[in-house]
Design a protein around this motif. Structure first.
Motif, PDB file in Angstrom:
ATOM      1  N   LEU A 228       0.881  -1.170   0.000  1.00 41.93           N
ATOM      2  CA  LEU A 228       0.000   0.000   0.000  1.00 41.93           C
ATOM      3  C   LEU A 228       0.916   1.217   0.000  1.00 41.93           C
ATOM      4  CD1 LEU A 228      -2.467  -0.973   2.920  1.00 41.93           C
ATOM      5  CD2 LEU A 228      -2.701  -1.503   0.477  1.00 41.93           C
ATOM      6  N   LEU A 229       0.572   2.226  -0.773  1.00 39.19           N
ATOM      7  CA  LEU A 229       1.486   3.371  -0.923  1.00 39.19           C
ATOM      8  C   LEU A 229       0.740   4.686  -0.774  1.00 39.19           C
ATOM      9  CD1 LEU A 229       4.263   4.604  -2.031  1.00 39.19           C
ATOM     10  CD2 LEU A 229       3.167   4.538  -4.276  1.00 39.19           C
ATOM     11  N   GLN A 230       1.306   5.597   0.009  1.00 35.74           N
ATOM     12  CA  GLN A 230       0.846   6.990  -0.065  1.00 35.74           C
ATOM     13  C   GLN A 230       2.052   7.881  -0.336  1.00 35.74           C
ATOM     14  OE1 GLN A 230      -2.533   8.906   1.863  1.00 35.74           O
ATOM     15  NE2 GLN A 230      -1.172  10.366   2.873  1.00 35.74           N
ATOM     16  N   VAL A 231       1.940   8.706  -1.372  1.00 32.27           N
ATOM     17  CA  VAL A 231       2.990   9.681  -1.705  1.00 32.27           C
ATOM     18  C   VAL A 231       2.434  11.064  -1.413  1.00 32.27           C
ATOM     19  CG1 VAL A 231       4.430  10.639  -3.551  1.00 32.27           C
ATOM     20  CG2 VAL A 231       3.851   8.210  -3.574  1.00 32.27           C
ATOM     21  N   SER A 232       2.962  11.718  -0.410  1.00 32.20           N
ATOM     22  CA  SER A 232       2.407  13.015  -0.003  1.00 32.20           C
ATOM     23  C   SER A 232       3.351  13.759   0.912  1.00 32.20           C
ATOM     24  CB  SER A 232       1.133  12.805   0.829  1.00 32.20           C
ATOM     25  OG  SER A 232       0.008  12.878   0.028  1.00 32.20           O
ATOM     26  N   ARG A 233       3.310  15.075   0.835  1.00 35.15           N
ATOM     27  CA  ARG A 233       4.023  15.843   1.855  1.00 35.15           C
ATOM     28  C   ARG A 233       3.540  15.387   3.231  1.00 35.15           C
ATOM     29  NH1 ARG A 233       2.096  20.521   2.141  1.00 35.15           N
ATOM     30  NH2 ARG A 233       0.461  20.335   0.596  1.00 35.15           N
ATOM     31  N   PHE A 234       4.430  15.416   4.222  1.00 32.53           N
ATOM     32  CA  PHE A 234       3.988  15.077   5.582  1.00 32.53           C
ATOM     33  C   PHE A 234       3.277  16.292   6.154  1.00 32.53           C
ATOM     34  CE2 PHE A 234       7.232  11.887   4.841  1.00 32.53           C
ATOM     35  CZ  PHE A 234       6.514  10.752   5.205  1.00 32.53           C
ATOM     36  N   ASP A 235       1.979  16.203   6.216  1.00 27.18           N
ATOM     37  CA  ASP A 235       1.129  17.366   6.457  1.00 27.18           C
ATOM     38  C   ASP A 235      -0.165  16.832   7.059  1.00 27.18           C
ATOM     39  OD1 ASP A 235       0.197  20.182   4.560  1.00 27.18           O
ATOM     40  OD2 ASP A 235      -1.316  18.854   5.390  1.00 27.18           O
ATOM     41  N   PRO A 236      -0.724  17.545   8.057  1.00 31.36           N
ATOM     42  CA  PRO A 236      -1.925  17.020   8.704  1.00 31.36           C
ATOM     43  C   PRO A 236      -3.074  16.745   7.740  1.00 31.36           C
ATOM     44  CG  PRO A 236      -1.442  19.293   9.405  1.00 31.36           C
ATOM     45  CD  PRO A 236      -0.252  18.787   8.667  1.00 31.36           C
ATOM     46  N   TRP A 237      -3.207  17.559   6.688  1.00 31.85           N
ATOM     47  CA  TRP A 237      -4.333  17.400   5.757  1.00 31.85           C
ATOM     48  C   TRP A 237      -4.202  16.143   4.903  1.00 31.85           C
ATOM     49  CZ3 TRP A 237      -7.826  20.811   7.190  1.00 31.85           C
ATOM     50  CH2 TRP A 237      -7.400  22.030   7.735  1.00 31.85           C
ATOM     51  N   GLN A 307       5.006   3.628  -7.296  1.00 34.32           N
ATOM     52  CA  GLN A 307       3.591   3.648  -7.701  1.00 34.32           C
ATOM     53  C   GLN A 307       3.265   2.413  -8.541  1.00 34.32           C
ATOM     54  OE1 GLN A 307       3.648   7.644  -9.374  1.00 34.32           O
ATOM     55  NE2 GLN A 307       2.510   8.501  -7.633  1.00 34.32           N
ATOM     56  N   ARG A 308       4.160   2.065  -9.453  1.00 34.93           N
ATOM     57  CA  ARG A 308       3.891   0.914 -10.338  1.00 34.93           C
ATOM     58  C   ARG A 308       3.956  -0.416  -9.589  1.00 34.93           C
ATOM     59  NH1 ARG A 308       3.697   2.562 -15.579  1.00 34.93           N
ATOM     60  NH2 ARG A 308       4.442   4.706 -15.827  1.00 34.93           N
ATOM     61  N   ALA A 309       4.797  -0.472  -8.558  1.00 35.13           N
ATOM     62  CA  ALA A 309       4.979  -1.746  -7.853  1.00 35.13           C
ATOM     63  C   ALA A 309       3.940  -1.969  -6.748  1.00 35.13           C
ATOM     64  CB  ALA A 309       6.390  -1.798  -7.257  1.00 35.13           C
ATOM     65  N   SER A 310       3.060  -0.979  -6.549  1.00 29.66           N
ATOM     66  CA  SER A 310       2.075  -1.094  -5.469  1.00 29.66           C
ATOM     67  C   SER A 310       0.800  -1.777  -5.949  1.00 29.66           C
ATOM     68  CB  SER A 310       1.711   0.298  -4.948  1.00 29.66           C
ATOM     69  OG  SER A 310       2.852   0.896  -4.397  1.00 29.66           O
ATOM     70  N   GLU A 311       0.111  -2.402  -5.017  1.00 31.35           N
ATOM     71  CA  GLU A 311      -1.199  -2.986  -5.343  1.00 31.35           C
ATOM     72  C   GLU A 311      -2.271  -1.902  -5.249  1.00 31.35           C
ATOM     73  OE1 GLU A 311       1.113  -4.949  -4.195  1.00 31.35           O
ATOM     74  OE2 GLU A 311       0.846  -6.372  -5.827  1.00 31.35           O
TER      75      GLU A 311
END
Ligand code: UDP
Length: 416
Positions: A228-237, A307-311
């Protein structure tokens, strides 16, 4: 402000095979009308976050079709970014009292940067950081000024919006991601344009799955186990803690699952390090949770590979302007489970090209559905990729930009 060097070269002709001949020819016709015009984009950072991502690709493409396009970023002390991050948070709904000293610094930075403006036919100022430049420009009428807002202002804290609104209204027009984001009290010509991704950028270009898995393995993540992947700035929102909660619920059912969270520390985001620390703490040393930043060497190619290697790509935002990462996942044929907020809802048709969720529990349940059903993953992936092709590829943004900069079209919004 200082110019961002444009090193990449792009060729519109390369995009014909992705968008088809008809759209390609339409762009060539528009480009003829815009040829030789000068355009200046201004934002707060050359690295990190969605706006920098768009400009890196859009400016070279504008140049390829004959527009004399430039990109400049503001020069400002760290205290300015503390203030603009607070303003950003307030525009997304947090209460905030801006002090007179903070307002003064915000405007001083605009004044100083405006003194370095270069000539252009069209100036596109992005987000609140650049909103007051026109106010201090020596000869503001020389150019058409357009403000592009990448933030969801639906729940904006009114006093902060009141402070910004006069500066917004000095522009000839403003651009918003969705009609719902536009403040009802805004008196101005409004254009609706969602952000887009570049299918040929290092972040999005095709990559064989074996190569992607090899990259992932280098970071000690096991590509043979579900990711499982999340790509995001580390940010409360972006709710990184909620993502970990969702992962834990999934883990109860699928023992081998891993969670990867990638978050660059953007130049203009002072909260990044603090939120990364909090996320690390929340992960509590779980060996199947991986947190990476650009400082670990996770850059565009690596993001592409992960991103490509994630389910499943997760984007559990609580507020979101658009969420480019959603389009990035969908374009790569990975189903996305994402917060039902902001511009995410125009990217995902719930149950068709991904899932829209409102809690960690729901995020976990939908991720489980996808992990357990490869046929469902495939179906959603195809629908998602096609939706991005039709609506959120950079060629659509290029069309909108060419329409802005072509002299005939300019007359319609700039009143001349
Ligand atoms: N991004 C990245 N590395 C990271 C985190 C984000 O390259 O560690 C990129 C991401 O791939 C996307 C952009 O930064 O292209 C984030 O844009 P989005 O609209 O999703 O969010 P924003 O940061 O603008 O709120």
């Amino acid at each position: 402000m200082h110019a961002v060097p444009i090193t990449a070269t792009k060729r519109l002709a390369d995009y014909a095979k992705v968008i088809g001949d008809e759209r390609y020819e339409e762009l060539r016709t528009l480009a003829k009308a815009a040829k030789g015009r000068t355009m200046l984009h201004i934002n707060a950072t050359a690295y990190g976050g969605g706006v920098a991502e768009i400009l890196q690709n859009l400016v070279p493409l504008l140049r390829d079709v004959g527009v004399d396009a430039h990109w400049a970023v503001l020069d400002a002390p760290a205290a300015f970014y503390d203030i603009t991050k607070k303003i950003h948070n307030a525009l997304q709904g947090m209460k905030l009292d801006l002090s007179d000293a903070e307002k003064k610094l915000f405007l001083d930075v605009a004044r100083e940067n405006a003194a370095q403006l270069t000539d252009a036919d069209v100036v596109l100022a992005h987000d609140p950081q650049a909103v007051a430049l026109r106010h201090f420009a020596k000869d503001p009428k020389r150019a058409s000024w357009v403000w592009r807002c990448h933030i969801d202002l639906t729940a904006a804290h009114q006093p902060v919006w009141e402070f910004l609104r006069p500066f917004v209204e000095e522009h000839d027009a403003s651009i918003w991601t969705m009609p719902q984001f536009v403040r009802p009290d805004l008196k101005q010509k409004v254009l609706i344009q969602a952000p887009t991704i570049d299918p040929f950028s290092v972040k999005n270009q095709d990559m064989p799955i074996d190569e992607a898995r090899e990259v992932v393995r280098k970071f000690r993540v096991d590509p043979a186990r579900p990711i499982l992947l999340q790509v995001s700035r580390f940010d409360p929102w972006k709710d990184p803690l909620g993502v970990i909660d969702a992962y834990r619920l999934v883990k109860k059912e699928v023992r081998e699952v891993q969670l990867v969270m990638i978050g660059s520390l953007a130049d203009d985001d002072p909260e990044g390090q603090e939120y990364l620390d909090r996320t690390k703490e929340h992960a509590g040393g779980d060996p199947d949770v991986f947190l990476f930043t650009n400082l670990d060497g996770v850059k565009d190619r690596e993001v592409n590979a992960f991103q490509r290697a994630s389910e499943v790509v997760i984007q559990k935002s609580l507020r979101e302007g658009f969420g480019l990462v959603v389009a990035e996942g969908l374009w790569k044929g990975i189903p996305v489970v994402a917060g039902k907020v902001g511009g995410i809802v125009i990217q995902i048709e719930d149950g068709v090209s991904g899932y829209l969720v409102t809690s960690s529990e729901e995020c976990a349940a939908r991720s489980l559905d996808l992990l357990r059903d490869p046929a469902l993953r495939k179906r959603m992936a195809q629908a998602g990729r096609e939706h991005v092709r039709q609506n959120f590829l950079i060629t659509r943004d290029l069309r909108d930009q060419l329409q802005l900069v072509a002299p005939v079209a300019r007359a319609s919004y700039a009143g001349r």
